[in-house]
Design an enzyme around this catalytic site. Structure first.
Site, mmCIF file in Angstrom:
data_model
loop_
_atom_site.group_PDB
_atom_site.id
_atom_site.type_symbol
_atom_site.label_atom_id
_atom_site.label_comp_id
_atom_site.label_asym_id
_atom_site.label_seq_id
_atom_site.Cartn_x
_atom_site.Cartn_y
_atom_site.Cartn_z
ATOM 1 N N HIS A 128 -2.943 3.358 -4.648
ATOM 2 C CA HIS A 128 -2.349 2.865 -3.403
ATOM 3 C C HIS A 128 -0.947 2.296 -3.645
ATOM 4 O O HIS A 128 -0.570 1.278 -3.056
ATOM 5 C CB HIS A 128 -3.250 1.807 -2.757
ATOM 6 N N ASP B 250 0.863 -1.185 0.000
ATOM 7 C CA ASP B 250 0.000 0.000 0.000
ATOM 8 C C ASP B 250 0.901 1.237 0.000
ATOM 9 O O ASP B 250 2.127 1.120 -0.138
ATOM 10 C CB ASP B 250 -0.945 0.004 1.198
ATOM 11 N N GLU C 160 -10.034 2.892 -4.917
ATOM 12 C CA GLU C 160 -9.671 4.286 -4.662
ATOM 13 C C GLU C 160 -8.586 4.802 -5.605
ATOM 14 O O GLU C 160 -7.729 5.592 -5.215
ATOM 15 C CB GLU C 160 -9.241 4.458 -3.200
#
Length: 739
Positions: free
Chosen positions: A247, A174, A305
């Site tokens: 990410h 991440d 995202e």
């Protein structure tokens, strides 16, 4: 001393078996008894042997096809889905199943053992026929924000296995850390696993989203193999996640050429991979090494995202859009995912991604994890793609478990275990055929605010047990009251395993509205040996305050408001929980002169953007009529940004003067008034901030009005319930009236 109350003669197994039949008698397990096995299930027998030796100092022998044994582990090739048969008689214990079925039978057996570790080890005789509802019963662990060691990961898998959870979703990369060794790109761990270190050097952005600046580290390939072997022995599949295209800040920090370029020259945080050939070569090389390590048929590629608007300023992405005839950046995301999918298929692997991979077009063979809610999973299932339901808020364990002001910091509103348990993965919006594409459920934990193992265990347990029963137990066998009793029984096992599960709440502690001038109540607690420190002045006591045992009676005069604060500890104060209760005095008056009333309540339905109930009287209702009970009015979804407000009014008719309790079955409470007195506050989760009105009502009529938002959640829940203090629930058709 047993630390928990006995429930149902020892039969407190979680998840609830398909069928459990108690039998007369008991079986006593003793040292030097024999575990009899077939030749091919020795590893599982050794697992049981080791568990008994470690936790009970009970030493059994493992023998292949002995003439006699105390415990038989018998392979049955006809059982293929983890189903098993467990029989405990006066003379022996027999578990039959395929390899994982026998293992699951052992977990049920473990929960039937005495929890205090003291002899004699008597087990109540019973017969269990059991099988899982879903094949995917998962739990994730984010090791990117805070790193967890190999031993910590092993313990996490151990407890998963005890409750028949079988997919460990390992979030390995991440923005805040890259945790897996990749030989071809050593900087991923040399640099990308040390984000906290570089942040402290001022070479990386401030990690203000982490509770303590993070925890660095990574897993070597030897570490990964060690965890995989450990998980395999416990019939847990390990799902690796390598995040892309968003990410990806840690990878970009290690190799800046991976990052999305900005043609304007602007400098900003870069989390997105540039969709060029060099990036795809990099990701394919990474995934090749990942695939070589992980035998699992699935690889999770994230996809959530993604800040796709960054691609609109990227020369590489803009050129790609022109070349491929793409008009929206979401289509670039779809292109990216489909290209990775093609590579994974060439390696005989299947792609799993979060529900954002639906945007721009779903990859043909993709499995969808629905996290933003149910919508993505429902859409994917209707497209006949496999789906794992893991939606906000129900399956997100980084949320607090009780009142936010009294719990460790977390993301999102509170999610108590009851919300998890009440969730249904196969939405009623799906046809029977489409519902078959729901593979199962998974609980998720993100570690921004979870700095260590004890904190992790506090956040995950006991909520993960609700996931276990949700994923295993037949829908018709679920019972939240029974589960609550069984859950309290698990704390002896938690102590045995050294698991820092969050303690249960004091029972029946709720905000109260009452017209009594005196308030007397008893605080009860489900775990023996717990102590409470309390105050009634609104100030929170701490460990220095005087302690009292349970049950504890509190008896106070009431003129306005009493504010009870409680600090509960268990096991020598190693953990505590905080609770508050407000008791407010109200005045309610009866009117005995009202006549010509009809059953039911008046309702008005409003479809509006208004967020305040106070403005509803200025708006023309979309519909009006009479509301019959026990079900509330269910309105069709208004569609964002409109709300379905419902206003109800009428009378409660009391025939016999007595003490009554008024509660709501809504998960998110309605606002209710009796006369001018508020007796139920709005937007309180009944499991987090439960409410009740305890009222002495004379014979007559009491005006009632209320407001709530009609939605899918409360469509099957009761708006209100009136009962005598003795516990008799009254029929709403006999006491709810309107003019």
């Amino acid at each position: 001393m047993c630390l928990c109350f006995t429930v149902n003669a020892q039969f407190h197994i979680i998840p609830q078996p398909l069928r459990l039949t108690p039998k007369p008698g008991t079986f006593t397990l003793k040292n030097n008894m024999v575990i009899g096995i077939d030749a091919d299930n020795k590893a599982t027998a050794i697992y049981l042997q080791s568990y008994l030796a470690k936790n009970y100092n009970l030493h059994l022998k493992v023998r292949i096809k002995p003439t006699a044994a105390a415990i038989y582990l018998l392979l049955d090739s006809n059982r293929t889905k983890g189903d098993y048969f467990l029989n405990i008689s006066r003379s022996s214990i027999k578990i039959t199943g395929n390899s994982n079925g026998i293992f699951y039978g052992i977990q049920s057996l473990i929960q039937l053992l005495p929890q205090d570790g003291a002899a004699p080890f008597r087990l109540a005789a019973c017969e269990i026929v059991d099988e899982p509802r879903f094949q995917w019963r998962g739990l994730s662990l984010d090791v990117s924000r805070h790193f967890f060691t190999v031993d910590e990961v092993k313990k996490y898998i151990d407890v998963m296995a005890h409750y028949k959870l079988n997919v460990f979703h390992w979030h390995l990369t991440d923005d805040e850390g890259w945790r897996i060794q990749i030989d071809k790109y050593p900087l991923l761990t040399d640099v990308g696993s040390k984000i906290s270190f570089y942040e402290k050097q001022g070479k990386f952005r401030k990690l203000d989203n982490l509770i303590d600046g993070g925890r660095d580290g990574f897993y070597t390939k030897a570490d990964i193999r060690e965890v995989l072997k450990y998980a395999k022995e416990r019939f847990v599949t390990v799902l690796p996640e390598i995040e892309m295209p968003g990410h990806s800040e840690a990878a970009i920090f290690a190799y800046p050429w991976l990052g999305c370029k900005d043609s304007t020259g602007a400098k900003h945080r870069v989390r997105m991979l540039d969709p060029g050939d060099s990036t795809f070569t990099f990701m394919q090389n990474v995934l090749t090494e990942v695939i070589d390590l992980f035998p699992n048929q699935y690889i999770h590629i994230g996809g959530d995202e993604a800040e796709v608007v960054d691609w609109l300023k990227s020369p590489v992405a803009v050129a790609l859009m022109k070349k491929e005839g793409l008009t929206r950046p979401e289509q670039v995301q779809s292109y990216f995912i489909k290209r990775i999918e093609k590579f994974l298929l060439s390696k005989n692997k299947k792609l799993v991604g979060w529900d954002e991979i639906l945007q721009g077009g779903l990859a043909e063979s993709a499995t969808v994890m629905s996290w933003e809610g149910e919508a993505g999973g429902i859409a994917a299932a209707k497209m006949h793609h496999p789906v794992v339901m893991t939606p906000l808020p129900y399956m997100y364990f980084d949320a607090p478990q009780a009142n936010e002001s009294l719990e460790p910091i977390g993301w999102n509103p509170p999610v108590p275990w009851q919300m998890v348990y009440n969730y249904e993965p196969q939405s009623k919006q799906l046809s029977t055929g489409d519902a078959k594409y729901i593979m199962g459920v998974q609980g998720n934990i993100w570690a921004e605010k979870v700095p260590n193992l004890k904190h992790l265990e506090y956040m995950v347990y006991p909520r993960a047990l609700a996931v276990a029963e949700l994923g295993w137990t037949a829908k018709e066998n679920k019972d939240i009251g029974r589960f609550a009793d069984k859950l309290n029984m698990q704390y002896g096992l938690f102590k045995l395993w050294g698991l820092n599960a969050r303690l249960p709440n004091i029972e029946n502690m709720a905000d109260v509205y009452t017209n009594h001038d005196h308030y007397s109540f008893v605080l009860n607690y489900p775990l023996k040996g717990a102590q409470v420190r309390y105050s009634i002045n609104g100030k929170m006591p701490d460990s220095t305050a005087a302690a009292a045992g349970f049950p504890l009676k509190i008896d106070e005069a009431l003129t306005d408001t009493l504010k009870l604060s409680a600090y509960t500890t268990w096991l020598l104060g190693h953990q505590h929980i905080l609770q508050r209760e407000m008791v407010k005095h109200v005045v309610v008056d009866a009117d005995d002169s009202i006549g010509n009333l009809q059953p039911g309540l008046n309702f008005s339905l409003y479809k509006t953007k208004e967020v305040s109930y106070r403005k509803l009287d200025t708006i023309a209702p979309a519909a009006a009529g009479i509301l019959s009970f026990p079900q509330p009015l269910v309105a069709a979804p208004a569609g964002s940004p409109l709300f379905n407000w419902v206003k109800v009014n009428g009378f409660i008719k009391i025939d016999t003067e007595d003490d009554y309790q008024l509660t709501t079955g809504f998960e998110e409470s309605p606002l209710l008034f009796l006369g001018n007195a508020k007796v139920m506050d709005r937007e309180r989760n009944r499991y987090v901030e439960p409410q009740k009105a305890l009222l002495h009502l004379k014979k007559g009529y009491y005006a009632i009005r209320g407001y709530y938002l009609a939605d899918d959640t409360n469509s099957t829940q009761n708006l209100l319930q009136l009962q005598t203090v003795g516990g008799k629930v009254l029929d709403p058709g006999a006491y709810l009236y309107h003019m």
